[in-house]
Scaffold this motif. Structure first.
Motif, PDB file in Angstrom:
ATOM      1  N   GLU A 172      40.701  30.535  51.782  1.00  0.00           N
ATOM      2  CA  GLU A 172      41.313  29.653  50.779  1.00  0.00           C
ATOM      3  C   GLU A 172      40.569  28.330  50.641  1.00  0.00           C
ATOM      4  OE1 GLU A 172      43.467  30.358  48.643  1.00  0.00           O
ATOM      5  OE2 GLU A 172      44.307  32.231  49.394  1.00  0.00           O
ATOM      6  N   THR A 173      39.775  27.986  51.644  1.00  0.00           N
ATOM      7  CA  THR A 173      39.006  26.738  51.561  1.00  0.00           C
ATOM      8  C   THR A 173      37.816  26.869  50.631  1.00  0.00           C
ATOM      9  OG1 THR A 173      37.741  27.437  53.505  1.00  0.00           O
ATOM     10  CG2 THR A 173      39.653  26.009  53.878  1.00  0.00           C
ATOM     11  N   ASP A 174      37.474  28.096  50.223  1.00  0.00           N
ATOM     12  CA  ASP A 174      36.310  28.304  49.359  1.00  0.00           C
ATOM     13  C   ASP A 174      36.639  29.413  48.351  1.00  0.00           C
ATOM     14  OD1 ASP A 174      33.830  28.120  48.274  1.00  0.00           O
ATOM     15  OD2 ASP A 174      32.774  29.111  49.910  1.00  0.00           O
ATOM     16  N   PRO A 175      37.613  29.183  47.473  1.00  0.00           N
ATOM     17  CA  PRO A 175      38.101  30.264  46.610  1.00  0.00           C
ATOM     18  C   PRO A 175      37.132  30.710  45.528  1.00  0.00           C
ATOM     19  CG  PRO A 175      39.143  28.190  46.020  1.00  0.00           C
ATOM     20  CD  PRO A 175      38.368  27.939  47.272  1.00  0.00           C
ATOM     21  N   SER A 176      35.978  30.058  45.408  1.00  0.00           N
ATOM     22  CA  SER A 176      35.009  30.465  44.384  1.00  0.00           C
ATOM     23  C   SER A 176      33.840  31.233  44.977  1.00  0.00           C
ATOM     24  CB  SER A 176      34.484  29.219  43.658  1.00  0.00           C
ATOM     25  OG  SER A 176      33.795  28.360  44.557  1.00  0.00           O
ATOM     26  N   HIS A 177      33.974  31.708  46.208  1.00  0.00           N
ATOM     27  CA  HIS A 177      32.836  32.356  46.868  1.00  0.00           C
ATOM     28  C   HIS A 177      32.369  33.580  46.079  1.00  0.00           C
ATOM     29  CE1 HIS A 177      30.103  33.711  49.901  1.00  0.00           C
ATOM     30  NE2 HIS A 177      30.458  32.742  50.724  1.00  0.00           N
ATOM     31  N   TYR A 178      31.131  33.545  45.605  1.00  0.00           N
ATOM     32  CA  TYR A 178      30.608  34.594  44.730  1.00  0.00           C
ATOM     33  C   TYR A 178      30.495  35.945  45.426  1.00  0.00           C
ATOM     34  CZ  TYR A 178      26.263  33.806  47.270  1.00  0.00           C
ATOM     35  OH  TYR A 178      25.331  33.701  48.270  1.00  0.00           O
ATOM     36  N   ARG A 179      30.401  35.948  46.768  1.00  0.00           N
ATOM     37  CA  ARG A 179      30.119  37.194  47.466  1.00  0.00           C
ATOM     38  C   ARG A 179      31.260  38.205  47.329  1.00  0.00           C
ATOM     39  NH1 ARG A 179      28.220  36.918  53.667  1.00  0.00           N
ATOM     40  NH2 ARG A 179      27.489  34.894  52.957  1.00  0.00           N
ATOM     41  N   LEU A 180      32.475  37.719  47.112  1.00  0.00           N
ATOM     42  CA  LEU A 180      33.604  38.632  46.983  1.00  0.00           C
ATOM     43  C   LEU A 180      33.427  39.559  45.777  1.00  0.00           C
ATOM     44  CD1 LEU A 180      36.338  39.349  48.272  1.00  0.00           C
ATOM     45  CD2 LEU A 180      37.395  37.807  46.604  1.00  0.00           C
ATOM     46  N   THR A 181      32.873  39.024  44.712  1.00  0.00           N
ATOM     47  CA  THR A 181      32.613  39.856  43.527  1.00  0.00           C
ATOM     48  C   THR A 181      31.655  40.979  43.848  1.00  0.00           C
ATOM     49  OG1 THR A 181      32.971  37.942  42.092  1.00  0.00           O
ATOM     50  CG2 THR A 181      31.796  39.813  41.133  1.00  0.00           C
ATOM     51  N   GLU A 182      30.670  40.686  44.687  1.00  0.00           N
ATOM     52  CA  GLU A 182      29.715  41.729  45.075  1.00  0.00           C
ATOM     53  C   GLU A 182      30.423  42.856  45.832  1.00  0.00           C
ATOM     54  OE1 GLU A 182      26.645  41.354  44.006  1.00  0.00           O
ATOM     55  OE2 GLU A 182      27.051  39.325  43.265  1.00  0.00           O
ATOM     56  N   TYR A 183      31.357  42.507  46.690  1.00  0.00           N
ATOM     57  CA  TYR A 183      32.077  43.513  47.467  1.00  0.00           C
ATOM     58  C   TYR A 183      33.017  44.330  46.583  1.00  0.00           C
ATOM     59  CZ  TYR A 183      30.469  42.033  52.086  1.00  0.00           C
ATOM     60  OH  TYR A 183      29.695  41.775  53.193  1.00  0.00           O
ATOM     61  N   ALA A 184      33.512  43.743  45.528  1.00  0.00           N
ATOM     62  CA  ALA A 184      34.399  44.455  44.622  1.00  0.00           C
ATOM     63  C   ALA A 184      33.633  45.454  43.757  1.00  0.00           C
ATOM     64  CB  ALA A 184      35.150  43.467  43.734  1.00  0.00           C
ATOM     65  N   GLN A 185      32.409  45.120  43.398  1.00  0.00           N
ATOM     66  CA  GLN A 185      31.690  45.909  42.404  1.00  0.00           C
ATOM     67  C   GLN A 185      30.607  46.816  42.974  1.00  0.00           C
ATOM     68  OE1 GLN A 185      30.250  43.047  39.538  1.00  0.00           O
ATOM     69  NE2 GLN A 185      32.310  42.551  38.814  1.00  0.00           N
ATOM     70  N   ARG A 186      30.048  46.473  44.137  1.00  0.00           N
ATOM     71  CA  ARG A 186      28.902  47.227  44.640  1.00  0.00           C
ATOM     72  C   ARG A 186      29.241  47.955  45.932  1.00  0.00           C
ATOM     73  NH1 ARG A 186      23.428  43.801  44.536  1.00  0.00           N
ATOM     74  NH2 ARG A 186      22.579  45.900  44.262  1.00  0.00           N
ATOM     75  N   ASN A 187      28.400  48.929  46.269  1.00  0.00           N
ATOM     76  CA  ASN A 187      28.498  49.622  47.548  1.00  0.00           C
ATOM     77  C   ASN A 187      27.077  49.878  48.020  1.00  0.00           C
ATOM     78  OD1 ASN A 187      29.413  50.979  49.802  1.00  0.00           O
ATOM     79  ND2 ASN A 187      29.912  52.866  48.714  1.00  0.00           N
ATOM     80  N   CYS A 188      26.589  49.012  48.917  1.00  0.00           N
ATOM     81  CA  CYS A 188      25.190  49.074  49.312  1.00  0.00           C
ATOM     82  C   CYS A 188      24.978  48.249  50.575  1.00  0.00           C
ATOM     83  CB  CYS A 188      24.294  48.546  48.186  1.00  0.00           C
ATOM     84  SG  CYS A 188      24.605  46.815  47.735  1.00  0.00           S
ATOM     85  N   GLU A 189      23.762  48.197  51.054  1.00  0.00           N
ATOM     86  CA  GLU A 189      23.371  47.275  52.120  1.00  0.00           C
ATOM     87  C   GLU A 189      23.165  45.922  51.450  1.00  0.00           C
ATOM     88  OE1 GLU A 189      22.802  45.017  54.424  1.00  0.00           O
ATOM     89  OE2 GLU A 189      22.536  46.633  55.852  1.00  0.00           O
ATOM     90  N   GLN A 190      24.210  45.109  51.455  1.00  0.00           N
ATOM     91  CA  GLN A 190      24.222  43.871  50.672  1.00  0.00           C
ATOM     92  C   GLN A 190      23.515  42.709  51.356  1.00  0.00           C
ATOM     93  OE1 GLN A 190      27.040  42.610  48.078  1.00  0.00           O
ATOM     94  NE2 GLN A 190      28.437  44.331  48.225  1.00  0.00           N
ATOM     95  N   TYR A 191      23.293  42.803  52.655  1.00  0.00           N
ATOM     96  CA  TYR A 191      22.817  41.616  53.371  1.00  0.00           C
ATOM     97  C   TYR A 191      21.757  42.017  54.393  1.00  0.00           C
ATOM     98  CZ  TYR A 191      23.861  36.661  54.172  1.00  0.00           C
ATOM     99  OH  TYR A 191      23.812  35.289  54.208  1.00  0.00           O
TER     100      TYR A 191
END
Length: 415
Positions: A172-191
Motif C-alpha cells: 500500500e505504500t507504493d500503489p503505482s508499482h508497475y511490476r504488478l501489471t506484468e504479473y497480471a498479463q505475462r507468464n515468463c522469466e520476468q527478472y
C-alpha cells in the motif's frame, strides 16, 4: 579523459530517486543538467537533494526528448518502468548518447534487434546497470575462475528468490508499482538479469561463448491471488484479480561451449529468505551462495558457511579496496560500484563493462521464456545478437570495473 560528465536523468520514482540519493548525488564528477519525470514533485524533491549535496540546480522537463536533443549532455540515465525502457533507450542511442538503463525485460525480440541496430549504427555505448554483477560474492567467484581454481565450468545456477506480495507487488505504500501489471498479463522469466548477468561473465557469454537454446516451464499461478484474498480489503488500492504469472518458473539454457544454466523465478509464494542462489560448478570446485560455501576437490564434504575465510584469500581486488574504504549504501554497495563503472566509462570515452550485446541478450530471456512456456516447455532458439562477433570480439576494455577479466587498477578512485 573528462574530469566531469554532464548527465540527463529520466525517471524519479522509488528506484530512480534512490540511485541519486545513495550514489550520484555524492559523486563530484557528475553534474545533473536536466531531470525528467511526469510528476513535478518528484523532480523538485530530487533537485533539492542535489542542492543539499552542493550541486547546481538542474532544469526540469516532462519530455525526455528534450534531454536527447541537448548536445551538452554526455550520458543519459533511464530509470523508468519496464514498459518505457526500450523506446527511450533506442532514442537515446540514436541521439548518440552514452545510455545507462535500470534492469528490466524486453517484451519481444524485435525490440532487442532494434536496440542492436541503433547501437551498431551510432556506436553509442549502452549499459544495463545490473548491480549484481558487482556483488562481492559474484566478483570473488570471477576472481577464483580467472585463477583456474574451479577447473572447467560445467553448470551455473541462479534465481530471483524473493517473496514480493507484501513488500513490492501489493504494498500500500507504493500503489503505482508497475511490476504488478506484468504479473497480471505475462507468464515468463520476468527478472533474469540479477543472476544471469554474473553467470554470463563467468561463462564468457558474447565473448567466445553464447547461449543457444532455452526451455522454460511455469507452475500454476496461485500465490498472488491467495495473498490478495487473505490480506486485501475493500479499502485496498488493489483489485482482487487473477494473475497469469506462474509462481515458480524454471528456465534451462544451453550454451555453445556445452555448459548449462538454470534460472529460477520465485517471488509469489512464502519463503524464508531472499536469495539469488548464485552457483558455479566446475570440474575442480564450486561456489554456492545458498550455503555460503566454497568447495574444492579434496576437501571434506558437508562444509558450509566458509566463504568469509575465502574472502581473505580470493576477494576481488575491487572489493578488497572497497571494503577498506567503507561500502556505500544501496544493496550492500553494489549500486555505487555499477554507477561508478558507467561514469568511468563515459569519462574515459570507452565501451562499458556491460555492453549493448550483454544488455540485449539478458533482456531477451523474458520473451523467449514466454514462447517456451506457451509451447509447453518446448526448446526455443536464442538469437545471436552479436551477429557472429561473439567468436571474434574486439579486445576487452581493461580497468578497475572490468567484468571480463580481473584487472588491478590502483589509479582510478572508487569514491
Amino acid at each position: 579523459m573528462k574530469e566531469k560528465i554532464r548527465i540527463g536523468y529520466i525517471g524519479l520514482g522509488r528506484r530512480g530517486y534512490a540511485i541519486i540519493r545513495d550514489c550520484l548525488a555524492q559523486m563530484k564528477d557528475v553534474e545533473f543538467v536536466t531531470l525528467c519525470d511526469q510528476v513535478p514533485e518528484r523532480m523538485e524533491r530530487a533537485a533539492k537533494l542535489l542542492e543539499e549535496n552542493g550541486k547546481p540546480r538542474p532544469t526540469f522537463t516532462t519530455d525526455y526528448k528534450t534531454i536527447l536533443a541537448d548536445p551538452t549532455i554526455d550520458a543519459v540515465f533511464i530509470m523508468t518502468g519496464w514498459n518505457t525502457h526500450m523506446e527511450m533507450t533506442k532514442a537515446s542511442l540514436l541521439a548518440g548518447k552514452y545510455t545507462g538503463i535500470e534492469v528490466g525485460c524486453a517484451y519481444d525480440l524485435q525490440e532487442c534487434f532494434d536496440l542492436i541496430d541503433a547501437y551498431e549504427q551510432t556506436k553509442a555505448p549502452l549499459m544495463m546497470l545490473e548491480n549484481c554483477c558487482y556483488g562481492r560474492r559474484e566478483m570473488m567467484a570471477l576472481n577464483i575462475l580467472k585463477q583456474g581454481l574451479f577447473g572447467e565450468i560445467v553448470h551455473c545456477r541462479g534465481g530471483y528468490l524473493h517473496y514480493l506480495p507484501g513488500t513490492e507487488l501489493l504494498a500500500e505504500t507504493d500503489p503505482s508499482h508497475y511490476r504488478l501489471t506484468e504479473y497480471a498479463q505475462r507468464n515468463c522469466e520476468q527478472y533474469p538479469t540479477h543472476e544471469l548477468g554474473p553467470i554470463s561473465k563467468v561463462l564468457h557469454i558474447n565473448r567466445g561463448n553464447r547461449m543457444m537454446k532455452l526451455t522454460s516451464t511455469a507452475s500454476k499461478a496461485r500465490g498472488l491471488e491467495t495473498y490478495s484474498e487473505r490480506h486485501l480489503t475493500s479499502e485496498s488500492s488493489y483489485p482482487i484479480q487473477k494473475y497469469n504469472q506462474g509462481d515458480i518458473v524454471n528456465t534451462c539454457i544451453t550454451c555453445a561451449g556445452g555448459e548449462t544454466i538454470l534460472l529460477t523465478l520465485d517471488t509469489t509464494l512464502p519463503r524464508a529468505y531472499y536469495s539469488r542462489d548464485f552457483t558455479v560448478r566446475g570440474t575442480l570446485g564450486m561456489y554456492m551462495e545458498e550455503r555460503k560455501v566454497l568447495f574444492f576437490e579434496g576437501m571434506r564434504e558437508e562444509i558450509a558457511n566458509n566463504e568469509e575465510e575465502f574472502f581473505a584469500k580470493y576477494d576481488h581486488p575491487l572489493h578488497a579496496e572497497y571494503t577498506k574504504l567503507g561500502e556505500k549504501a544501496g544493496h550492500e554497495g553494489m549500486d555505487w560500484l555499477v554507477c561508478r563503472a558507467f561514469v568511468e566509462s563515459v569519462k574515459r570515452g570507452v565501451n562499458t563493462p556491460i555492453d549493448a550485446y550483454d544488455t540485449v541478450t539478458w533482456m531477451s530471456i523474458a520473451p523467449l521464456s514466454e514462447m517456451s512456456i506457451q509451447k509447453g516447455g518446448a526448446p526455443v532458439d536464442i538469437p545471436d545478437f552479436t551477429r557472429g562477433k561473439w567468436m571474434r570480439r574486439e579486445p576487452i576494455v581493461e580497468g578497475k570495473y572490468c567484468l571480463d577479466d580481473v584487472c588491478v587498477d590502483n589509479e582510478t578512485p572508487i569514491m
